[in-house]
Design a protein around this motif. Sequence first.
Motif, short mmCIF file in Angstrom:
data_model
loop_
_atom_site.label_atom_id
_atom_site.label_comp_id
_atom_site.label_asym_id
_atom_site.label_seq_id
_atom_site.Cartn_x
_atom_site.Cartn_y
_atom_site.Cartn_z
N LEU A 193 0.83 -1.21 0.00
CA LEU A 193 0.00 0.00 0.00
C LEU A 193 0.86 1.25 0.00
N ASN A 194 1.94 1.23 0.79
CA ASN A 194 2.87 2.37 0.81
C ASN A 194 3.50 2.60 -0.56
N ASN A 195 3.91 1.49 -1.21
CA ASN A 195 4.54 1.60 -2.52
C ASN A 195 3.57 2.16 -3.57
N ILE A 196 2.32 1.69 -3.50
CA ILE A 196 1.32 2.17 -4.46
C ILE A 196 1.06 3.66 -4.28
N TYR A 197 0.83 4.06 -3.02
CA TYR A 197 0.60 5.48 -2.75
C TYR A 197 1.84 6.31 -3.04
N GLY A 198 3.02 5.73 -2.81
CA GLY A 198 4.26 6.44 -3.13
C GLY A 198 4.39 6.73 -4.61
N LEU A 199 4.07 5.73 -5.44
CA LEU A 199 4.14 5.92 -6.89
C LEU A 199 3.09 6.92 -7.38
N ILE A 200 1.88 6.83 -6.79
CA ILE A 200 0.82 7.78 -7.15
C ILE A 200 1.25 9.21 -6.80
N THR A 201 1.85 9.36 -5.61
CA THR A 201 2.30 10.69 -5.17
C THR A 201 3.39 11.23 -6.08
N ILE A 202 4.34 10.35 -6.47
CA ILE A 202 5.40 10.78 -7.39
C ILE A 202 4.81 11.26 -8.71
N CYS A 203 3.82 10.53 -9.22
CA CYS A 203 3.17 10.93 -10.48
C CYS A 203 2.49 12.29 -10.34
N LEU A 204 1.82 12.50 -9.19
CA LEU A 204 1.07 13.74 -8.99
C LEU A 204 1.96 14.94 -8.78
N VAL A 205 3.02 14.77 -7.97
CA VAL A 205 3.83 15.93 -7.58
C VAL A 205 5.11 16.08 -8.40
N VAL A 206 5.45 15.09 -9.22
CA VAL A 206 6.65 15.19 -10.05
C VAL A 206 6.30 15.23 -11.53
N PHE A 207 5.62 14.20 -12.02
CA PHE A 207 5.38 14.09 -13.46
C PHE A 207 4.33 15.06 -13.98
N VAL A 208 3.31 15.37 -13.18
CA VAL A 208 2.29 16.35 -13.62
C VAL A 208 2.91 17.73 -13.85
N PRO A 209 3.65 18.30 -12.86
CA PRO A 209 4.28 19.60 -13.14
C PRO A 209 5.32 19.54 -14.25
N LEU A 210 6.06 18.41 -14.36
CA LEU A 210 7.05 18.30 -15.44
C LEU A 210 6.38 18.29 -16.80
N MET A 211 5.22 17.64 -16.91
CA MET A 211 4.48 17.63 -18.18
C MET A 211 3.99 19.04 -18.53
N LEU A 212 3.54 19.79 -17.51
CA LEU A 212 3.10 21.16 -17.74
C LEU A 212 4.27 22.04 -18.20
N ILE A 213 5.43 21.84 -17.59
CA ILE A 213 6.63 22.59 -18.00
C ILE A 213 7.01 22.25 -19.44
N LEU A 214 7.01 20.96 -19.77
CA LEU A 214 7.36 20.51 -21.12
C LEU A 214 6.40 21.08 -22.15
N TYR A 215 5.11 21.03 -21.86
CA TYR A 215 4.10 21.55 -22.79
C TYR A 215 4.28 23.06 -23.00
N SER A 216 4.50 23.79 -21.90
CA SER A 216 4.65 25.25 -22.00
C SER A 216 5.85 25.61 -22.87
N TYR A 217 6.97 24.91 -22.69
CA TYR A 217 8.16 25.25 -23.45
C TYR A 217 8.09 24.77 -24.90
N MET A 218 7.33 23.74 -25.16
CA MET A 218 7.11 23.35 -26.56
C MET A 218 6.34 24.44 -27.30
N ARG A 219 5.33 25.01 -26.63
CA ARG A 219 4.56 26.10 -27.25
C ARG A 219 5.42 27.36 -27.39
#
Length: 310
Positions: A193-219
Amino acid sequence: MMMINSTQVSYFILGAYFDIGLFKYLLFVIMMCFYAFIVWANVLLVVVICVNRSLHEPMYLFLVSLFVNELYGSTGLFPFLLVQILSDIHTVSAPFCFLQIFCVYTYASVQLFNLAVMSYDRYLAICYPLQYHTCMTFNKVAVLIALTWLFPHFAIAVPLFLSSSLQLCGNIIDTVYCNNYSVVKLACSVTSLNNIYGLITICLVVFVPLMLILYSYMRILKVCFSGSKQTRQKAVSTCTPHLASILNFSFGCSFEILQSRFDMSSVPMMLRIFLSLYFLTCQPLFNPLIYGLQITKIRSLCKGLIFGKM
């Protein structure tokens, strides 16, 4: 080994420290100087932006949020680190350890969201300059800053609560400061359960903002390649400090994630300690310099404040 309930673990031992003799006093002075400079530089820039009405624009307000977060993250690390450098017994109480984990992880998450919001701001300023002030109102800036701070704190609280409830088989963590995954690895109970929530948290707080940064700079790049020379110059002058900050922080953040999730025993201990501290020290040291020196308005006002000509 006898199973120990987490409520019975009163302290953790930090196993990454080793005896360096009298050199620890030199290290203490160096780290103290780093911390003093971080506090001075970040407070100076916050004061300069807050007291000057000409800087009450979205870009500078997001910078205030960035600098305040760096003060928050540094305070979560440096006083503790300074005490541990001089101490002969490297222990930390369990409640303080979890508090430090919360501070370090929320600092990193807020930093990424700050950088993502700043990239979105630059995207609007460069791609939609005529509609910028209509889109980026004061209320919108306030909402974005509030979300930047509140969402990471709620996201980090869930996996940290799960970690504090685990049954532990030991209390030695091989780090120089408290790390959530190091605590989870001590668990006797199932940690799926810790590992699952850990991966979900990493996706939410790391990959989501990184995707927004990548999209902004592509535009932004698309507009630069198809726009005028003046547009390209504006993009370079406003985006260079931000890109440098993103690259610097992404390097430290990536190594910290790799070190916590994979076996890094082949990497020398000194290098691992340096890179784990890089994650928390170089961003607060680097950002005031890059923004203070690169942005002309801030640079001139800082000079005026320091030399009494404000």
